[in-house]
Design a protein around this motif. Structure first.
Motif, PDB file in Angstrom:
ATOM      1  N   VAL A  10       0.841  -1.200   0.000  1.00  0.00           N
ATOM      2  CA  VAL A  10       0.000   0.000   0.000  1.00  0.00           C
ATOM      3  C   VAL A  10       0.879   1.254   0.000  1.00  0.00           C
ATOM      4  N   LEU A  11       0.700   2.079  -1.031  1.00  0.00           N
ATOM      5  CA  LEU A  11       1.423   3.346  -1.123  1.00  0.00           C
ATOM      6  C   LEU A  11       0.597   4.491  -0.553  1.00  0.00           C
ATOM      7  N   VAL A  12      -0.703   4.491  -0.864  1.00  0.00           N
ATOM      8  CA  VAL A  12      -1.616   5.543  -0.431  1.00  0.00           C
ATOM      9  C   VAL A  12      -2.960   4.908  -0.106  1.00  0.00           C
ATOM     10  N   SER A  13      -3.586   5.380   0.962  1.00  0.00           N
ATOM     11  CA  SER A  13      -4.936   4.971   1.311  1.00  0.00           C
ATOM     12  C   SER A  13      -5.638   6.214   1.832  1.00  0.00           C
ATOM     13  N   GLU A  14      -6.592   6.708   1.069  1.00  0.00           N
ATOM     14  CA  GLU A  14      -7.217   7.995   1.372  1.00  0.00           C
ATOM     15  C   GLU A  14      -8.731   7.913   1.217  1.00  0.00           C
ATOM     16  N   ARG A  15      -9.458   8.345   2.272  1.00  0.00           N
ATOM     17  CA  ARG A  15     -10.923   8.451   2.171  1.00  0.00           C
ATOM     18  C   ARG A  15     -11.248   9.781   1.523  1.00  0.00           C
ATOM     19  N   VAL A  16     -12.111   9.751   0.531  1.00  0.00           N
ATOM     20  CA  VAL A  16     -12.422  10.930  -0.256  1.00  0.00           C
ATOM     21  C   VAL A  16     -13.922  11.182  -0.246  1.00  0.00           C
ATOM     22  N   ASP A  17     -14.291  12.441  -0.068  1.00  0.00           N
ATOM     23  CA  ASP A  17     -15.687  12.861  -0.114  1.00  0.00           C
ATOM     24  C   ASP A  17     -16.076  13.054  -1.574  1.00  0.00           C
ATOM     25  N   LEU A  18     -17.118  12.366  -2.002  1.00  0.00           N
ATOM     26  CA  LEU A  18     -17.577  12.445  -3.392  1.00  0.00           C
ATOM     27  C   LEU A  18     -18.747  13.405  -3.547  1.00  0.00           C
ATOM     28  N   GLY A  19     -19.149  14.032  -2.461  1.00  0.00           N
ATOM     29  CA  GLY A  19     -20.283  14.951  -2.502  1.00  0.00           C
ATOM     30  C   GLY A  19     -21.582  14.241  -2.162  1.00  0.00           C
ATOM     31  N   GLY A  20     -22.523  14.990  -1.633  1.00  0.00           N
ATOM     32  CA  GLY A  20     -23.829  14.428  -1.299  1.00  0.00           C
ATOM     33  C   GLY A  20     -23.780  13.366  -0.222  1.00  0.00           C
ATOM     34  N   GLY A  21     -22.752  13.391   0.610  1.00  0.00           N
ATOM     35  CA  GLY A  21     -22.617  12.401   1.679  1.00  0.00           C
ATOM     36  C   GLY A  21     -21.943  11.111   1.240  1.00  0.00           C
ATOM     37  N   ALA A  22     -21.670  10.975  -0.056  1.00  0.00           N
ATOM     38  CA  ALA A  22     -21.019   9.766  -0.570  1.00  0.00           C
ATOM     39  C   ALA A  22     -19.510   9.856  -0.345  1.00  0.00           C
ATOM     40  N   LYS A  23     -18.934   8.736   0.074  1.00  0.00           N
ATOM     41  CA  LYS A  23     -17.489   8.671   0.293  1.00  0.00           C
ATOM     42  C   LYS A  23     -16.953   7.365  -0.284  1.00  0.00           C
ATOM     43  N   ALA A  24     -15.649   7.406  -0.558  1.00  0.00           N
ATOM     44  CA  ALA A  24     -14.986   6.218  -1.078  1.00  0.00           C
ATOM     45  C   ALA A  24     -13.556   6.176  -0.564  1.00  0.00           C
ATOM     46  N   LEU A  25     -13.005   4.987  -0.500  1.00  0.00           N
ATOM     47  CA  LEU A  25     -11.613   4.790  -0.132  1.00  0.00           C
ATOM     48  C   LEU A  25     -10.834   4.598  -1.423  1.00  0.00           C
ATOM     49  N   MET A  26      -9.805   5.410  -1.610  1.00  0.00           N
ATOM     50  CA  MET A  26      -8.962   5.319  -2.804  1.00  0.00           C
ATOM     51  C   MET A  26      -7.594   4.817  -2.359  1.00  0.00           C
ATOM     52  N   VAL A  27      -7.177   3.730  -2.983  1.00  0.00           N
ATOM     53  CA  VAL A  27      -5.950   3.067  -2.554  1.00  0.00           C
ATOM     54  C   VAL A  27      -5.032   2.854  -3.747  1.00  0.00           C
ATOM     55  N   ALA A  28      -3.771   3.250  -3.559  1.00  0.00           N
ATOM     56  CA  ALA A  28      -2.728   2.970  -4.553  1.00  0.00           C
ATOM     57  C   ALA A  28      -1.850   1.865  -3.982  1.00  0.00           C
ATOM     58  N   ALA A  39     -12.396  12.698  -8.573  1.00  0.00           N
ATOM     59  CA  ALA A  39     -11.719  12.756  -7.274  1.00  0.00           C
ATOM     60  C   ALA A  39     -10.402  11.998  -7.313  1.00  0.00           C
ATOM     61  N   LEU A  40     -10.383  10.865  -7.989  1.00  0.00           N
ATOM     62  CA  LEU A  40      -9.154  10.090  -8.120  1.00  0.00           C
ATOM     63  C   LEU A  40      -8.110  10.873  -8.910  1.00  0.00           C
ATOM     64  N   ALA A  41      -8.517  11.531  -9.973  1.00  0.00           N
ATOM     65  CA  ALA A  41      -7.594  12.343 -10.777  1.00  0.00           C
ATOM     66  C   ALA A  41      -6.993  13.464  -9.920  1.00  0.00           C
ATOM     67  N   ARG A  42      -7.818  14.118  -9.106  1.00  0.00           N
ATOM     68  CA  ARG A  42      -7.323  15.184  -8.226  1.00  0.00           C
ATOM     69  C   ARG A  42      -6.317  14.635  -7.212  1.00  0.00           C
ATOM     70  N   LEU A  43      -6.642  13.478  -6.624  1.00  0.00           N
ATOM     71  CA  LEU A  43      -5.754  12.867  -5.644  1.00  0.00           C
ATOM     72  C   LEU A  43      -4.421  12.481  -6.280  1.00  0.00           C
ATOM     73  N   ARG A  44      -4.485  11.853  -7.444  1.00  0.00           N
ATOM     74  CA  ARG A  44      -3.249  11.446  -8.137  1.00  0.00           C
ATOM     75  C   ARG A  44      -2.403  12.655  -8.480  1.00  0.00           C
ATOM     76  N   ASP A  45      -3.039  13.720  -8.964  1.00  0.00           N
ATOM     77  CA  ASP A  45      -2.295  14.945  -9.293  1.00  0.00           C
ATOM     78  C   ASP A  45      -1.630  15.539  -8.046  1.00  0.00           C
ATOM     79  N   SER A  46      -2.366  15.564  -6.942  1.00  0.00           N
ATOM     80  CA  SER A  46      -1.818  16.165  -5.716  1.00  0.00           C
ATOM     81  C   SER A  46      -0.643  15.372  -5.170  1.00  0.00           C
ATOM     82  N   LEU A  47      -0.620  14.061  -5.423  1.00  0.00           N
ATOM     83  CA  LEU A  47       0.448  13.200  -4.927  1.00  0.00           C
ATOM     84  C   LEU A  47       1.558  12.956  -5.947  1.00  0.00           C
ATOM     85  N   GLY A  48       1.267  13.286  -7.202  1.00  0.00           N
ATOM     86  CA  GLY A  48       2.260  13.052  -8.250  1.00  0.00           C
ATOM     87  C   GLY A  48       2.421  11.582  -8.602  1.00  0.00           C
ATOM     88  N   ILE A  49       1.372  10.820  -8.389  1.00  0.00           N
ATOM     89  CA  ILE A  49       1.421   9.376  -8.706  1.00  0.00           C
ATOM     90  C   ILE A  49       0.541   9.088  -9.896  1.00  0.00           C
TER      91      ILE A  49
END
Length: 173
Positions: free
Chosen positions: A112-130, A163-173
């Motif tokens: 596991v390189l990254v494990s981040e809970r992300v708010d998708l809006g409207g109360g929806a959330k997801a775990l994004m893992v690299a 949201a995944l694209a934003r996370l990847r951009d922010s981390l440079g992965i």
């Protein structure tokens, strides 16, 4: 009282052959399931690249195991499919576990390189893992939606993709 077979510190060569471990992989830990001797036991071995389970005839790369739990003598593994969604539970009985549970924990955690809970809006959330794939060192991303969300919903998928694209951009992965 069950008497376990006596195994040396090294995984028996016959077990390496039965498990199908190729010469390029290094065994880091192993255990054995029920059996009176080497010919009857079911072996499990952790290598630097994967977990081999003789009882199921499987090779599970470390990045495909999303959760492992040990409640002696049972090893439970949650395995993800190609899309990164938890697809099934694999169970193995290990009467002689040795250092195998600790090795599995270490290898799965190390993938596991990254494990981040992300708010998708409207109360929806997801775990994004690299995770780094143990066979080819590629970075693979998975998105696991919270319970009750429909992963087939096109609006939810679009928000998760953004949201995944934003996370990847922010981390440079």
């Amino acid at each position: 009282m069950r008497i376990l077979p006596k195994f040396s510190g090294r995984l028996p060569g016959t077990a390496i052959a039965m498990l199908g471990i190729p010469p390029g992989e290094r065994v880091v830990a192993w255990g054995a399931g029920p059996g009176a001797d080497v010919t009857q036991s079911h072996f499990a071995a952790a290598t630097d690249r994967a977990l081999y389970l003789q009882a199921t005839g499987e090779r599970l790369a470390w990045d495909r195991i999303t959760k492992a739990s040990w409640d002696e003598p049972m090893l439970d593994l949650v395995v993800v499919d190609e899309a990164g969604q938890a697809s099934r539970l694999v169970r193995a009985r290990l009467d002689d576990s040795r250092d195998l549970p600790a090795a599995i924990h270490d290898r799965v955690t190390a993938s596991v390189l990254v494990s981040e809970r992300v708010d998708l809006g409207g109360g929806a959330k997801a775990l994004m893992v690299a995770r780094r794939a143990s066979d080819d060192d590629e970075v693979r991303w998975t998105v696991v939606f919270d319970a009750g969300l429909d992963p087939g919903d096109p609006d939810l998928q679009a928000e998760a993709t953004a949201a995944l694209a934003r996370l990847r951009d922010s981390l440079g992965i």
